[in-house]
Design an enzyme around this catalytic site. Sequence first.
Site, PDB file in Angstrom:
ATOM      1  N   GLY A   1       0.825  -1.195   0.000  1.00 22.62           N
ATOM      2  CA  GLY A   1       0.000   0.000   0.000  1.00 22.62           C
ATOM      3  C   GLY A   1       0.862   1.248   0.000  1.00 22.62           C
ATOM      4  O   GLY A   1       2.005   1.241   0.457  1.00 22.62           O
ATOM      5  N   SER A   2       0.314   2.344  -0.526  1.00 22.15           N
ATOM      6  CA  SER A   2       1.001   3.628  -0.433  1.00 22.15           C
ATOM      7  C   SER A   2       0.777   4.199   0.962  1.00 22.15           C
ATOM      8  O   SER A   2      -0.014   3.683   1.745  1.00 22.15           O
ATOM      9  CB  SER A   2       0.472   4.583  -1.492  1.00 22.15           C
ATOM     10  OG  SER A   2       0.822   4.119  -2.775  1.00 22.15           O
ATOM     11  N   GLY A   3       1.499   5.278   1.272  1.00 26.25           N
ATOM     12  CA  GLY A   3       1.377   5.884   2.594  1.00 26.25           C
ATOM     13  C   GLY A   3       2.529   5.549   3.520  1.00 26.25           C
ATOM     14  O   GLY A   3       2.548   5.977   4.667  1.00 26.25           O
ATOM     15  N   HIS A   4       3.499   4.734   3.003  1.00 20.66           N
ATOM     16  CA  HIS A   4       4.658   4.339   3.818  1.00 20.66           C
ATOM     17  C   HIS A   4       5.945   4.972   3.295  1.00 20.66           C
ATOM     18  O   HIS A   4       7.034   4.516   3.623  1.00 20.66           O
ATOM     19  CB  HIS A   4       4.823   2.817   3.800  1.00 20.66           C
ATOM     20  CG  HIS A   4       3.593   2.074   4.166  1.00 20.66           C
ATOM     21  ND1 HIS A   4       2.936   2.314   5.346  1.00 20.66           N
ATOM     22  CD2 HIS A   4       2.885   1.118   3.520  1.00 20.66           C
ATOM     23  CE1 HIS A   4       1.865   1.519   5.407  1.00 20.66           C
ATOM     24  NE2 HIS A   4       1.816   0.803   4.312  1.00 20.66           N
TER      25      HIS A   4
ATOM     26  N   HIS B   1      -0.300   0.702   9.252  1.00 17.92           N
ATOM     27  CA  HIS B   1      -1.478   1.067   8.467  1.00 17.92           C
ATOM     28  C   HIS B   1      -2.479   1.857   9.269  1.00 17.92           C
ATOM     29  O   HIS B   1      -3.666   1.828   9.003  1.00 17.92           O
ATOM     30  CB  HIS B   1      -2.155  -0.172   7.910  1.00 17.92           C
ATOM     31  CG  HIS B   1      -1.260  -0.933   7.024  1.00 17.92           C
ATOM     32  ND1 HIS B   1      -0.480  -1.966   7.472  1.00 17.92           N
ATOM     33  CD2 HIS B   1      -0.972  -0.778   5.710  1.00 17.92           C
ATOM     34  CE1 HIS B   1       0.238  -2.431   6.464  1.00 17.92           C
ATOM     35  NE2 HIS B   1      -0.039  -1.725   5.391  1.00 17.92           N
TER      36      HIS B   1
ATOM     37  N   LYS C   1       5.548  -8.071   2.344  1.00 13.42           N
ATOM     38  CA  LYS C   1       5.262  -7.907   3.772  1.00 13.42           C
ATOM     39  C   LYS C   1       4.070  -8.780   4.138  1.00 13.42           C
ATOM     40  O   LYS C   1       3.137  -8.920   3.364  1.00 13.42           O
ATOM     41  CB  LYS C   1       4.952  -6.433   4.095  1.00 13.42           C
ATOM     42  CG  LYS C   1       6.100  -5.497   3.690  1.00 13.42           C
ATOM     43  CD  LYS C   1       5.946  -4.101   4.288  1.00 13.42           C
ATOM     44  CE  LYS C   1       4.758  -3.319   3.797  1.00 13.42           C
ATOM     45  NZ  LYS C   1       4.721  -3.109   2.317  1.00 13.42           N
TER      46      LYS C   1
ATOM     47  N   ASP D   1      -1.382  -8.310   0.740  1.00  9.59           N
ATOM     48  CA  ASP D   1      -0.117  -8.357  -0.001  1.00  9.59           C
ATOM     49  C   ASP D   1       0.204  -9.792  -0.417  1.00  9.59           C
ATOM     50  O   ASP D   1       0.612 -10.047  -1.546  1.00  9.59           O
ATOM     51  CB  ASP D   1       1.021  -7.805   0.867  1.00  9.59           C
ATOM     52  CG  ASP D   1       0.874  -6.314   1.117  1.00  9.59           C
ATOM     53  OD1 ASP D   1       1.637  -5.531   0.556  1.00  9.59           O
ATOM     54  OD2 ASP D   1      -0.039  -5.936   1.881  1.00  9.59           O
TER      55      ASP D   1
END
Lengths: 330, 208
Positions: A53-56, A218, A104, A109
């Site tokens: 996911g994006s945001g990391h 998350h 991960k 995922d």
Amino acid sequence: MKKLINDAGTVVSDALAGVAAAHPGLRVDVENRVVYRASGPRRGKVGLVSGGGSGHEPLHGGFVGHGMLDAACPGEIFTSPVPDQVIEATKGVDGGVGVLHIVKNYTGDVLNFEMAAELCAEEGVEVASVLVNDDVAVRDSLYTAGRRGTGATLFVEKIAGALAEEGAPLAEVAAVAADVNARSRSFGVALSPCTTPAAGKPTFQLADDEIELGIGIHGEPGRTRAAAGPAREIVRVAMDAINEDLPLSGETLVMLNGMGATPLIELYVAFAEVDAYLREHGARAARTLVGNYVTSLDMQGFSVTVCHLTDELTRLWDAPVETPGLRWGR
Amino acid sequence: MDTSFFLAWVDEITRVVAAERDRLTELDAAIGDADHGANLDRGFTAVRAALAETTPASPGALLVLVGGTLIRKVGGASGPLYGTAFRQLGKTLGDAGEVSPAEFAAALEAAVDAVRRLGSAAEGDKTMVDALAPAVRALGAAAAEGAKAAEAFDAAARAAEEGAAATVPLQARKGRASYLGPRSVGHEDPGAASTALILGALRTVGAR
């Protein structure tokens, strides 16, 4: 909630356009959502693909480049990428000797990478996978989806990337990746929740005098809530959890990672405590990273990741790397 | 039931998911990562776009297209899981032009089995299986008694809604909510809630 965005629905694409404009060493396929090295695949080199996911950020796109990943697949915010992205990336980085997927351990995922790996294998690309699951906050794997993959992902990408750069075969690159994961443990703490652009409000509530222990990356709540205290005490909880799971000793690689909205000065306050804890327990921080590497949007907080080093792992960690997020030796 | 019936089902799912998007996301914020409603909405919007370009020849082909689109567009765990469910549903129906409630019940059972295998989830783990499995049983029982589609789908939707509500006191053992341990108790599982919506849409269309 104020956000520096144009539209909640286009954050990922808009950010990828920025990544492309800022980093000529990368080639960004905004349409298919894959970040590649601009130099393309190298014949005879194992390709490394990760994603999530994006945001990391800077994980994972910020770790594409010499000595680390060949491609990264960013999903929507906190949502794993879809198989099409992973297939596109895998084929795009294949130098003829196979591709390693660094995944991960989150249900989404794992499912999406598995589906992609099966389809790639059917099309003749050899794929191996390593599952990163370093988070000691998730204790009982029989009754959970298993430990989460967090900070150790960066260690795996760096060290496996260095070995791949030397021309090692896929089996060896996969083995060192699994070894780094097995030698690494992480624990995360939130001082505040984060706010996804889509939700527009914090993912959970924390009182001014509370912290959340054992968070993932998350914005999900952790296992327990505790009273806020001095950095010394908070760090001790994290380090105790790591030390109980894999007793500290010898030379270690340590990352004190900010969750996105923690001032660097506070990360250094915490790192001093981490370093003191290691010394008390007969270990040494032989290699260190302090900063925002595996973030959770605008969350305040930190995670600690400790990897037990060997001479070979230290050598690979020290090998040259040139990515937007990590750069040395070149 | 023919292709147009299932097209109407997909339309109704799309409408309901969009209407309930924020509630699903709020359920997910409590024990997950606050994106379930947004992800499903994006997925079914993509399904509608795909169906605007092509009209599948049979219910089976339609449902395979729905599943494939969800797998390609949603991401997360729900994309592969719902995508696999719809694909298996469609594959089991084959290329028949007309589907009876009994045939649909058998295909839905195959779909739930595929979801169980992919997610390694059992009933009681606090996942979509807790709504799907009782719905399949209720649908199978109704169909075996020769119920009409409207009655059979009503039974399935009620069982799914009860199953979703029954996830509230459970402790999650699969998916992201499992990281919370005992703190996952007291919240409805978002995947079970969206499953209840999807079967509720089937009831709505069956009653027309």
